[in-house]
Design a protein around this motif. Structure first.
Motif, PDB file in Angstrom:
ATOM      1  N   ASN A  56      -8.131  -6.204  -4.160  1.00  0.00           N
ATOM      2  CA  ASN A  56      -8.797  -5.425  -5.212  1.00  0.00           C
ATOM      3  C   ASN A  56      -7.841  -4.473  -5.927  1.00  0.00           C
ATOM      4  O   ASN A  56      -8.130  -3.283  -6.104  1.00  0.00           O
ATOM      5  CB  ASN A  56      -9.983  -4.650  -4.615  1.00  0.00           C
ATOM      6  CG  ASN A  56     -10.887  -4.047  -5.672  1.00  0.00           C
ATOM      7  OD1 ASN A  56     -10.936  -4.522  -6.810  1.00  0.00           O
ATOM      8  ND2 ASN A  56     -11.612  -3.003  -5.304  1.00  0.00           N
ATOM      9  N   ASN A  57      -6.691  -5.012  -6.336  1.00  0.00           N
ATOM     10  CA  ASN A  57      -5.698  -4.223  -7.077  1.00  0.00           C
ATOM     11  C   ASN A  57      -5.271  -2.952  -6.331  1.00  0.00           C
ATOM     12  O   ASN A  57      -4.910  -1.947  -6.951  1.00  0.00           O
ATOM     13  CB  ASN A  57      -6.222  -3.848  -8.466  1.00  0.00           C
ATOM     14  CG  ASN A  57      -6.362  -5.054  -9.365  1.00  0.00           C
ATOM     15  OD1 ASN A  57      -5.508  -5.946  -9.368  1.00  0.00           O
ATOM     16  ND2 ASN A  57      -7.448  -5.119 -10.123  1.00  0.00           N
ATOM     17  N   GLY A  58      -5.308  -3.008  -5.021  1.00  0.00           N
ATOM     18  CA  GLY A  58      -4.844  -1.884  -4.213  1.00  0.00           C
ATOM     19  C   GLY A  58      -5.940  -0.946  -3.752  1.00  0.00           C
ATOM     20  O   GLY A  58      -5.712  -0.114  -2.873  1.00  0.00           O
ATOM     21  N   TYR A  59      -7.135  -1.076  -4.309  1.00  0.00           N
ATOM     22  CA  TYR A  59      -8.226  -0.182  -3.895  1.00  0.00           C
ATOM     23  C   TYR A  59      -8.708  -0.488  -2.476  1.00  0.00           C
ATOM     24  O   TYR A  59      -9.420   0.312  -1.876  1.00  0.00           O
ATOM     25  CB  TYR A  59      -9.395  -0.274  -4.869  1.00  0.00           C
ATOM     26  CG  TYR A  59      -9.142   0.425  -6.185  1.00  0.00           C
ATOM     27  CD1 TYR A  59      -9.140   1.811  -6.254  1.00  0.00           C
ATOM     28  CD2 TYR A  59      -8.881  -0.295  -7.343  1.00  0.00           C
ATOM     29  CE1 TYR A  59      -8.898   2.469  -7.449  1.00  0.00           C
ATOM     30  CE2 TYR A  59      -8.642   0.345  -8.551  1.00  0.00           C
ATOM     31  CZ  TYR A  59      -8.654   1.729  -8.600  1.00  0.00           C
ATOM     32  OH  TYR A  59      -8.404   2.369  -9.785  1.00  0.00           O
ATOM     33  N   CYS A  74      -6.644  -0.848   0.010  1.00  0.00           N
ATOM     34  CA  CYS A  74      -5.684  -0.282   0.961  1.00  0.00           C
ATOM     35  C   CYS A  74      -6.388   0.705   1.882  1.00  0.00           C
ATOM     36  O   CYS A  74      -7.156   1.562   1.437  1.00  0.00           O
ATOM     37  CB  CYS A  74      -4.562   0.433   0.218  1.00  0.00           C
ATOM     38  SG  CYS A  74      -3.362  -0.678  -0.532  1.00  0.00           S
ATOM     39  N   LEU A  77      -0.319  -6.581   0.639  1.00  0.00           N
ATOM     40  CA  LEU A  77      -0.867  -7.658  -0.193  1.00  0.00           C
ATOM     41  C   LEU A  77      -0.228  -8.975   0.196  1.00  0.00           C
ATOM     42  O   LEU A  77       0.996  -9.061   0.356  1.00  0.00           O
ATOM     43  CB  LEU A  77      -0.581  -7.376  -1.671  1.00  0.00           C
ATOM     44  CG  LEU A  77      -0.814  -8.532  -2.650  1.00  0.00           C
ATOM     45  CD1 LEU A  77      -2.297  -8.870  -2.748  1.00  0.00           C
ATOM     46  CD2 LEU A  77      -0.247  -8.183  -4.028  1.00  0.00           C
ATOM     47  N   HIS A 135      -4.723   6.157 -10.729  1.00  0.00           N
ATOM     48  CA  HIS A 135      -4.319   5.243  -9.666  1.00  0.00           C
ATOM     49  C   HIS A 135      -3.009   4.585 -10.059  1.00  0.00           C
ATOM     50  O   HIS A 135      -2.917   3.942 -11.105  1.00  0.00           O
ATOM     51  CB  HIS A 135      -5.413   4.183  -9.462  1.00  0.00           C
ATOM     52  CG  HIS A 135      -5.134   3.231  -8.343  1.00  0.00           C
ATOM     53  ND1 HIS A 135      -5.337   1.873  -8.444  1.00  0.00           N
ATOM     54  CD2 HIS A 135      -4.652   3.423  -7.088  1.00  0.00           C
ATOM     55  CE1 HIS A 135      -5.011   1.285  -7.310  1.00  0.00           C
ATOM     56  NE2 HIS A 135      -4.593   2.212  -6.472  1.00  0.00           N
ATOM     57  N   TRP A 182      -0.669   2.589  -7.712  1.00  0.00           N
ATOM     58  CA  TRP A 182      -0.707   1.268  -7.069  1.00  0.00           C
ATOM     59  C   TRP A 182      -0.921   1.488  -5.588  1.00  0.00           C
ATOM     60  O   TRP A 182      -0.534   2.518  -5.050  1.00  0.00           O
ATOM     61  CB  TRP A 182       0.574   0.476  -7.310  1.00  0.00           C
ATOM     62  CG  TRP A 182       0.556  -0.882  -6.643  1.00  0.00           C
ATOM     63  CD1 TRP A 182       1.297  -1.293  -5.576  1.00  0.00           C
ATOM     64  CD2 TRP A 182      -0.268  -1.997  -6.991  1.00  0.00           C
ATOM     65  NE1 TRP A 182       1.001  -2.593  -5.243  1.00  0.00           N
ATOM     66  CE2 TRP A 182       0.036  -3.061  -6.089  1.00  0.00           C
ATOM     67  CE3 TRP A 182      -1.234  -2.208  -7.972  1.00  0.00           C
ATOM     68  CZ2 TRP A 182      -0.593  -4.291  -6.148  1.00  0.00           C
ATOM     69  CZ3 TRP A 182      -1.859  -3.450  -8.024  1.00  0.00           C
ATOM     70  CH2 TRP A 182      -1.534  -4.479  -7.123  1.00  0.00           C
ATOM     71  N   SER A 208      -5.298 -11.447  -2.719  1.00  0.00           N
ATOM     72  CA  SER A 208      -5.636 -10.614  -3.876  1.00  0.00           C
ATOM     73  C   SER A 208      -7.136 -10.520  -4.102  1.00  0.00           C
ATOM     74  O   SER A 208      -7.633  -9.522  -4.641  1.00  0.00           O
ATOM     75  CB  SER A 208      -4.943 -11.138  -5.134  1.00  0.00           C
ATOM     76  OG  SER A 208      -5.262 -12.500  -5.364  1.00  0.00           O
ATOM     77  N   THR A 209      -7.888 -11.532  -3.659  1.00  0.00           N
ATOM     78  CA  THR A 209      -9.344 -11.487  -3.776  1.00  0.00           C
ATOM     79  C   THR A 209      -9.909 -10.300  -3.007  1.00  0.00           C
ATOM     80  O   THR A 209     -10.847  -9.640  -3.461  1.00  0.00           O
ATOM     81  CB  THR A 209      -9.963 -12.792  -3.245  1.00  0.00           C
ATOM     82  OG1 THR A 209      -9.493 -13.880  -4.041  1.00  0.00           O
ATOM     83  CG2 THR A 209     -11.483 -12.746  -3.281  1.00  0.00           C
ATOM     84  N   CYS A 239       0.812  -1.222   0.000  1.00  0.00           N
ATOM     85  CA  CYS A 239       0.000   0.000   0.000  1.00  0.00           C
ATOM     86  C   CYS A 239       0.841   1.266   0.000  1.00  0.00           C
ATOM     87  O   CYS A 239       0.344   2.349  -0.314  1.00  0.00           O
ATOM     88  CB  CYS A 239      -0.959  -0.003   1.186  1.00  0.00           C
ATOM     89  SG  CYS A 239      -2.270  -1.242   1.055  1.00  0.00           S
TER      90      CYS A 239
END
Length: 262
Positions: free
Chosen positions: A80-83, A85, A113, A209, A211, A76-77, A57
């Motif tokens: 959410n691609n860093g959202y 955080c 992550l 965005h 990361w 990773s589920t 993050c």
């Protein structure tokens, strides 16, 4: 003639209704807890939580930036691609002999992550492999709900509001043509969907965005006080931090605002 009068009356009523709605003051959106769900939890690092510093993050030193040891890395589920955080979770040990009795839950913030490990089975070491919902907690946080010798325990979890004191914090990186901002201390849902920056000499510039909890703008913004517009990922609420940063801002520094989500 009657039809024309009725049409005019309806149009007048519609316009009056729209104006009445627009004139109402904006009410802050309050984030509400989600339902409980099942997952598993492990831990990483030791009792000092030194291995949790940094993380995907981008929060850096978690002690300095207010997150402490009550943190977790998400599979990773959930990540959410860093959202995810900055999101907050209540976690309680569930139906295991390793659970501590009388401990209803502990609350953690997502700061890292937990990546997949496809070399191991999802039920035997590959705990963070999709589609598993998994929390790899700091050891101090794990030890609040279960005996650490368990290694892994079933848990129940739910999203809860992040209770933050003070305002949003922006940590600056980049150079004269590229501004990278890490957003920290986010209250409410804890997450950010979109962000814009405005200099005293510019209009609103959309930030992409990068990361984790970072957003970037490719623009020349030096020598200008900066304002930021931020939209919550979960609630879609937008707040503005006017003149949050002085004209003599510098990369490598962190600036605190007087606004936050709830």
């Amino acid at each position: 003639m009657a039809s024309s009068h009725q049409s005019w009356s309806f149009s007048f009523f519609l316009m009056a209704s729209i104006l009445a709605i627009m004139s109402k003051p904006t009410v802050a959106v309050i984030f509400r807890p989600s339902p409980w769900n099942l997952a598993h939890a492990t831990f990483y690092g030791d009792e000092t939580a030194s291995e949790t510093m940094g993380g995907a993050c981008g929060y850096g030193n978690l002690f300095v930036n207010g997150y402490g040891t009550d943190t977790a890395a998400l599979s990773s589920t959930l990540f959410n691609n860093g959202y995810a955080c900055g999101t907050c979770y209540q976690i309680k040990c569930y139906q295991s002999k390793w659970c501590y009795g009388g401990v209803p839950f502990t609350t953690v913030t997502a700061t890292n992550l937990c990546p997949p490990n496809w070399s191991q089975d999802s039920n035997a070491g590959g705990w963070c492999n999709p589609p598993r919902a998994h929390f790899d907690m700091s050891k101090p946080a794990f030890m609040k709900i279960a005996e650490w010798t368990a290694g892994i325990v079933p848990v129940m979890y739910r999203r809860v509001p992040c209770i933050r004191t003070r305002g949003l914090r922006f940590s600056f990186q980049g150079n004269g043509y590229w501004l990278l901002v890490y957003v920290m201390n986010v209250g409410g849902g804890g997450d950010i969907a979109n962000m814009w920056v405005k200099g005293s000499k510019t209009g609103w510039i959309s930030m992409s965005h990068n990361w984790g909890a970072s957003y970037q703008a490719f623009a020349t913004l030096g020598g200008q006080p900066l304002s930021f517009r931020i939209t919550s990922y979960t609630n879609k609420e937008t707040i503005i931090a006017w003149n949050a940063v002085p004209a003599n801002w510098q990369v490598g520094l962190t600036y605190e605002t007087n606004v936050n989500f709830h």
